[in-house]
Design an enzyme around this catalytic site. Sequence first.
Site, PDB file in Angstrom:
ATOM      1  N   ASP A   1      66.405 -69.626 -13.071  1.00 58.26           N
ATOM      2  CA  ASP A   1      67.503 -69.872 -14.000  1.00 58.26           C
ATOM      3  C   ASP A   1      68.823 -69.728 -13.228  1.00 58.26           C
ATOM      4  OD1 ASP A   1      69.483 -69.639 -15.906  1.00 58.26           O
ATOM      5  OD2 ASP A   1      68.590 -67.937 -16.960  1.00 58.26           O
TER       6      ASP A   1
ATOM      7  N   LYS B   1      82.675 -77.652 -19.413  1.00 57.82           N
ATOM      8  CA  LYS B   1      82.874 -78.821 -18.545  1.00 57.82           C
ATOM      9  C   LYS B   1      84.305 -78.871 -17.999  1.00 57.82           C
ATOM     10  CE  LYS B   1      78.792 -80.678 -18.497  1.00 57.82           C
ATOM     11  NZ  LYS B   1      77.936 -80.346 -17.323  1.00 57.82           N
TER      12      LYS B   1
ATOM     13  N   THR C   1      69.486 -90.245 -21.110  1.00 59.92           N
ATOM     14  CA  THR C   1      68.571 -89.115 -20.894  1.00 59.92           C
ATOM     15  C   THR C   1      68.319 -88.473 -22.258  1.00 59.92           C
ATOM     16  OG1 THR C   1      70.316 -87.467 -20.694  1.00 59.92           O
ATOM     17  CG2 THR C   1      69.696 -88.619 -18.667  1.00 59.92           C
TER      18      THR C   1
ATOM     19  N   TYR D   1      80.386 -76.625 -24.932  1.00 58.09           N
ATOM     20  CA  TYR D   1      80.061 -77.552 -23.832  1.00 58.09           C
ATOM     21  C   TYR D   1      81.339 -78.106 -23.204  1.00 58.09           C
ATOM     22  CZ  TYR D   1      77.900 -81.816 -21.819  1.00 58.09           C
ATOM     23  OH  TYR D   1      77.480 -82.827 -20.998  1.00 58.09           O
TER      24      TYR D   1
ATOM     25  N   ASP E   1      64.703 -76.377 -11.189  1.00 64.63           N
ATOM     26  CA  ASP E   1      64.759 -76.616 -12.638  1.00 64.63           C
ATOM     27  C   ASP E   1      64.065 -75.465 -13.349  1.00 64.63           C
ATOM     28  OD1 ASP E   1      65.389 -79.454 -14.381  1.00 64.63           O
ATOM     29  OD2 ASP E   1      64.383 -77.790 -15.408  1.00 64.63           O
TER      30      ASP E   1
HETATM   31  N1  LIG Z   1      73.339 -87.857 -19.801  1.00 65.77           N
HETATM   32  C1  LIG Z   1      74.642 -88.091 -19.949  1.00 65.77           C
HETATM   33  O1  LIG Z   1      75.089 -89.161 -20.375  1.00 65.77           O
HETATM   34  C2  LIG Z   1      75.621 -87.003 -19.557  1.00 65.77           C
HETATM   35  C3  LIG Z   1      76.969 -87.175 -19.919  1.00 65.77           C
HETATM   36  C4  LIG Z   1      77.897 -86.229 -19.507  1.00 65.77           C
HETATM   37  C5  LIG Z   1      77.470 -85.142 -18.740  1.00 65.77           C
HETATM   38  N2  LIG Z   1      76.153 -84.995 -18.435  1.00 65.77           N
HETATM   39  C6  LIG Z   1      75.755 -83.836 -17.631  1.00 65.77           C
HETATM   40  O2  LIG Z   1      74.828 -84.226 -16.644  1.00 65.77           O
HETATM   41  C7  LIG Z   1      73.907 -83.151 -16.406  1.00 65.77           C
HETATM   42  C8  LIG Z   1      72.471 -83.632 -16.550  1.00 65.77           C
HETATM   43  O3  LIG Z   1      72.239 -84.028 -17.857  1.00 65.77           O
HETATM   44  P1  LIG Z   1      70.940 -84.840 -18.318  1.00 65.77           P
HETATM   45  O4  LIG Z   1      71.422 -85.810 -19.309  1.00 65.77           O
HETATM   46  O5  LIG Z   1      70.158 -85.292 -17.138  1.00 65.77           O
HETATM   47  O6  LIG Z   1      70.150 -83.668 -19.100  1.00 65.77           O
HETATM   48  P2  LIG Z   1      68.587 -83.277 -19.150  1.00 65.77           P
HETATM   49  O7  LIG Z   1      68.435 -82.400 -20.343  1.00 65.77           O
HETATM   50  O8  LIG Z   1      67.730 -84.492 -19.034  1.00 65.77           O
HETATM   51  O9  LIG Z   1      68.385 -82.401 -17.824  1.00 65.77           O
HETATM   52  C9  LIG Z   1      68.953 -81.122 -17.653  1.00 65.77           C
HETATM   53  C10 LIG Z   1      67.985 -80.272 -16.855  1.00 65.77           C
HETATM   54  O10 LIG Z   1      68.592 -78.987 -16.592  1.00 65.77           O
HETATM   55  C11 LIG Z   1      67.574 -78.020 -16.654  1.00 65.77           C
HETATM   56  N3  LIG Z   1      68.159 -76.689 -16.910  1.00 65.77           N
HETATM   57  C12 LIG Z   1      68.696 -76.247 -18.068  1.00 65.77           C
HETATM   58  N4  LIG Z   1      69.108 -74.975 -17.941  1.00 65.77           N
HETATM   59  C13 LIG Z   1      68.828 -74.590 -16.666  1.00 65.77           C
HETATM   60  C14 LIG Z   1      69.055 -73.393 -15.923  1.00 65.77           C
HETATM   61  N5  LIG Z   1      69.612 -72.330 -16.508  1.00 65.77           N
HETATM   62  N6  LIG Z   1      68.656 -73.350 -14.618  1.00 65.77           N
HETATM   63  C15 LIG Z   1      68.088 -74.449 -14.045  1.00 65.77           C
HETATM   64  N7  LIG Z   1      67.842 -75.600 -14.712  1.00 65.77           N
HETATM   65  C16 LIG Z   1      68.218 -75.691 -15.999  1.00 65.77           C
HETATM   66  C17 LIG Z   1      66.668 -78.481 -17.789  1.00 65.77           C
HETATM   67  O11 LIG Z   1      65.377 -77.882 -17.726  1.00 65.77           O
HETATM   68  C18 LIG Z   1      66.676 -79.994 -17.584  1.00 65.77           C
HETATM   69  O12 LIG Z   1      65.544 -80.408 -16.820  1.00 65.77           O
HETATM   70  C19 LIG Z   1      74.302 -82.033 -17.375  1.00 65.77           C
HETATM   71  O13 LIG Z   1      75.160 -81.105 -16.740  1.00 65.77           O
HETATM   72  C20 LIG Z   1      75.054 -82.768 -18.449  1.00 65.77           C
HETATM   73  O14 LIG Z   1      75.959 -81.933 -19.145  1.00 65.77           O
HETATM   74  C21 LIG Z   1      75.214 -85.902 -18.834  1.00 65.77           C
END
Ligand SMILES: NC(=O)c1ccc[n+]([C@@H]2O[C@H](COP(=O)([O-])OP(=O)(O)OC[C@H]3O[C@@H](n4cnc5c(N)ncnc54)[C@H](O)[C@@H]3O)[C@@H](O)[C@H]2O)c1
Length: 303
Positions: free
Chosen positions: A73, A168, A198, A164, A38
């Site tokens: 990253d 995706k 989240t 986004y 992360d």
């Molecule tokens: N939460 C939902 O309902 C939902 C819906 C559709 C898709 N998603 C996808 O699920 C995944 C997780 O989402 P989430 O809701 O847990 O988000 P979140 O923001 O809680 O977690 C995302 C994490 O990714 C890390 N991150 C960001 N850029 C980074 C990089 N360049 N290198 C390494 N780490 C990095 C952040 O520090 C963060 O801890 C994402 O890809 C999101 O698009 C989530």
Amino acid sequence: MGNFLAGKVVAVTGAGRGIGRAVALGAAAEGAKVVVNDYGVSVEGASPSSEVAEAVVKEIEAAGGDAVAVADDVSTMAGGQRVVDVAVSSYGRLDGVVCVAGILRERMLFNMSEEEWDPVVATHLKGTFTVFRAAAAVMRRQRVGTLIGFTSGNHQGSVSQANYSAAKGGIISLVRSAALGLNKYGVSANAVAPVARTRMSANVPVELTEIGEPEDVAALVVYLLSDKAREQGITGQVYTIAGPKLAVWGQPRELRAAYASGGWTPEMIAEFLPGSVGVDPMPLLSRLEAMERAAARGDRPNA
Ligand SMILES: NC(=O)c1ccc[n+]([C@@H]2O[C@H](COP(=O)([O-])OP(=O)(O)OC[C@H]3O[C@@H](n4cnc5c(N)ncnc54)[C@H](O)[C@@H]3O)[C@@H](O)[C@H]2O)c1
């Protein structure tokens, strides 16, 4: 601790928070050794910190599991490579990668800047490529492995998150390409479109009627990483998990075709297209009004 993933080595990106964290904890609880990656950034991708990944490693260790932190990253080739290298140098192999890392920079298309487009596509789409690329080389040699990308229902289109949504959609095509190209090496590739509470979903510009917890998503990912999924021939698929709902998305395919022996002219197309080839109605178009109402309530950017 369960043993669904006993002996496996799994790397999870974006594993410091939200869904990635639940996946890392869930995989470790099922016996996997876990690389917790992360970059520790805000929802918009700012202010990196290594503490976020390290905290999850401590949680896994406190529960009796084995994990190592990587705070790189993944939108850089070096970052993706390091996630894979740390797995191999720490644990000797790599059975699965789960690319969960993501950020949001929301703006209407007509106002979106390069600074809002590039980092979002780089984190999601390139950040999946960098890890898949490095992992695929290891898994091809091992003749076994699982690649998991994270997409979203939002790949169907988005009013205010074109960056986004495009990323995706790209992840789904990348996953299908990996499934096709790596099948003969025993490597599977699938995508997960989650809906879970989240910090990121708190920013989604539509009302989420079906939603669950990050732990619900972890259950699906643990299954996809397991030998059961391999035995059941699961590859090239897109699954949604939203609380109690588990769903599979369709494969894109041509719906209807018409042929003109001498080729088509614009006039012929105008005459024949509506009645023969027609359209495939876009489900989200019919929900625009409801989405706009939700956007107004949540004070979304609309300019
Ligand atoms: N939460 C939902 O309902 C939902 C819906 C559709 C898709 N998603 C996808 O699920 C995944 C997780 O989402 P989430 O809701 O847990 O988000 P979140 O923001 O809680 O977690 C995302 C994490 O990714 C890390 N991150 C960001 N850029 C980074 C990089 N360049 N290198 C390494 N780490 C990095 C952040 O520090 C963060 O801890 C994402 O890809 C999101 O698009 C989530």
